[in-house]
Design an enzyme around this catalytic site. Sequence first.
Site, mmCIF file in Angstrom:
data_model
loop_
_atom_site.group_PDB
_atom_site.id
_atom_site.type_symbol
_atom_site.label_atom_id
_atom_site.label_comp_id
_atom_site.label_asym_id
_atom_site.label_seq_id
_atom_site.Cartn_x
_atom_site.Cartn_y
_atom_site.Cartn_z
ATOM 1 N N TYR A 1 0.952 -1.387 0.316
ATOM 2 C CA TYR A 1 -0.129 -0.142 0.211
ATOM 3 C C TYR A 1 1.056 1.094 -0.119
ATOM 4 O O TYR A 1 0.839 2.148 0.736
ATOM 5 C CB TYR A 1 -1.324 0.031 1.719
ATOM 6 C CG TYR A 1 -1.610 -1.076 1.203
ATOM 7 C CD1 TYR A 1 -2.235 -2.091 -0.073
ATOM 8 C CD2 TYR A 1 -2.927 -1.744 3.171
ATOM 9 C CE1 TYR A 1 -3.521 -3.281 0.271
ATOM 10 C CE2 TYR A 1 -3.439 -2.485 3.036
ATOM 11 C CZ TYR A 1 -3.691 -3.391 1.331
ATOM 12 O OH TYR A 1 -4.737 -4.879 1.612
ATOM 13 N N ASP B 1 -9.656 -3.488 8.458
ATOM 14 C CA ASP B 1 -8.636 -3.982 7.446
ATOM 15 C C ASP B 1 -8.161 -2.200 8.199
ATOM 16 O O ASP B 1 -8.812 -1.659 9.119
ATOM 17 C CB ASP B 1 -9.185 -3.738 5.924
ATOM 18 C CG ASP B 1 -8.108 -4.868 5.343
ATOM 19 O OD1 ASP B 1 -6.832 -4.239 6.329
ATOM 20 O OD2 ASP B 1 -8.790 -5.715 4.560
ATOM 21 N N GLY C 1 -8.857 -1.453 12.188
ATOM 22 C CA GLY C 1 -8.190 -1.497 12.735
ATOM 23 C C GLY C 1 -6.906 -2.529 12.091
ATOM 24 O O GLY C 1 -7.108 -2.686 10.843
ATOM 25 N N ASP C 2 -6.007 -3.031 13.130
ATOM 26 C CA ASP C 2 -4.732 -3.492 12.631
ATOM 27 C C ASP C 2 -5.136 -5.142 13.743
ATOM 28 O O ASP C 2 -4.538 -5.121 14.543
ATOM 29 C CB ASP C 2 -3.428 -2.983 13.126
ATOM 30 C CG ASP C 2 -2.556 -4.083 12.437
ATOM 31 O OD1 ASP C 2 -2.015 -4.965 12.767
ATOM 32 O OD2 ASP C 2 -0.961 -3.255 12.448
ATOM 33 N N PHE C 3 -5.092 -6.170 12.561
ATOM 34 C CA PHE C 3 -5.810 -7.507 13.566
ATOM 35 C C PHE C 3 -4.199 -7.988 14.457
ATOM 36 O O PHE C 3 -4.540 -8.682 15.494
ATOM 37 C CB PHE C 3 -6.337 -8.159 12.897
ATOM 38 C CG PHE C 3 -5.639 -9.046 11.681
ATOM 39 C CD1 PHE C 3 -4.353 -9.003 11.533
ATOM 40 C CD2 PHE C 3 -6.090 -8.339 9.748
ATOM 41 C CE1 PHE C 3 -3.746 -10.002 10.179
ATOM 42 C CE2 PHE C 3 -5.532 -8.544 8.862
ATOM 43 C CZ PHE C 3 -4.689 -9.427 8.937
ATOM 44 N N HIS D 1 -0.989 -17.685 4.560
ATOM 45 C CA HIS D 1 0.136 -17.729 3.707
ATOM 46 C C HIS D 1 1.530 -16.434 4.143
ATOM 47 O O HIS D 1 2.237 -16.391 3.022
ATOM 48 C CB HIS D 1 -0.091 -18.125 2.974
ATOM 49 C CG HIS D 1 -0.352 -16.509 1.508
ATOM 50 N ND1 HIS D 1 0.220 -16.542 -0.395
ATOM 51 C CD2 HIS D 1 -1.226 -15.948 1.751
ATOM 52 C CE1 HIS D 1 -0.346 -15.618 -0.094
ATOM 53 N NE2 HIS D 1 -1.090 -15.090 1.036
ATOM 54 N N ASN E 1 5.817 -17.402 -5.194
ATOM 55 C CA ASN E 1 5.677 -16.292 -5.581
ATOM 56 C C ASN E 1 5.650 -15.474 -3.715
ATOM 57 O O ASN E 1 6.319 -14.523 -3.821
ATOM 58 C CB ASN E 1 4.300 -16.071 -5.351
ATOM 59 C CG ASN E 1 3.444 -14.427 -5.572
ATOM 60 O OD1 ASN E 1 3.853 -14.035 -6.326
ATOM 61 N ND2 ASN E 1 2.987 -14.159 -5.375
#
Length: 241
Positions: free
Chosen positions: A43, A106, A131-133, A151, A198
């Site tokens: 982001y 989120d 929020g930030d979990f 993952h 990836n």
Amino acid sequence: MMMYYSHNNYKSWHFLPEAIREGKPQYERAFGISSKDIFEALYRSEDQMKSFMGFMDSIWNICGKDVIAAFDLSVFSTVYDLGGCSGGLAKQFVSVYPESTVTILDLPKVVQTAKKLFITDEKHRIAFHEGDFFNDPIPEADLFIIARISHTWTEEKCSQLLNKIYKSCKPGGGLLLVEVLLNEDKSGPLTSQLCSLNMLVHADGKERTPSEYSKLLTASGFKDIQVKATGKIYDAILGRK
């Protein structure tokens, strides 16, 4: 989805040999930005954030209903989608289970963009929680969803998140984990192996086998672990409290 891969993932894959030799992500080599906080890197600008959110939205438009319908989740009325991003999976959930409500938890800037561009009315029965979990409290709910989240992280970080979720999960509630699964002997499927590579070039995580995820869930307190293969890219794992 293909535009996102072309502009972002492809550049990191230029450094696959270095990733394999060093065993660590190559985001900084590719973009000059540390991936210590991978979502801060993803982001890094508003345009980049919108691109990633569009990518996630397209994934769940294609694959979301398969993982949501893998189990009967109608008994769960209050649902939290942690890292729900654009709300693509949340929209699939309420379309399959119209009696349930889903709250997307989120980061504030993600929530504001989702409200503006992806979920623009109230008819979806979708709410938002900024929020930030990892760092903020996780509210109580019947069911938690973590889709394409675990993952990204090491086992230690996954356990940290799963322990928080278990504490916030109501008795009789559950956790729906949505991921690409490897065979138990890690011989395939090819798509899962490519997804794991990836993760190597981008973050600290990896794809895992059903037994590896079951072990993580069990260690956090969840029981009656069930695994459902959808026959598509993403599969579903359900644990109960």
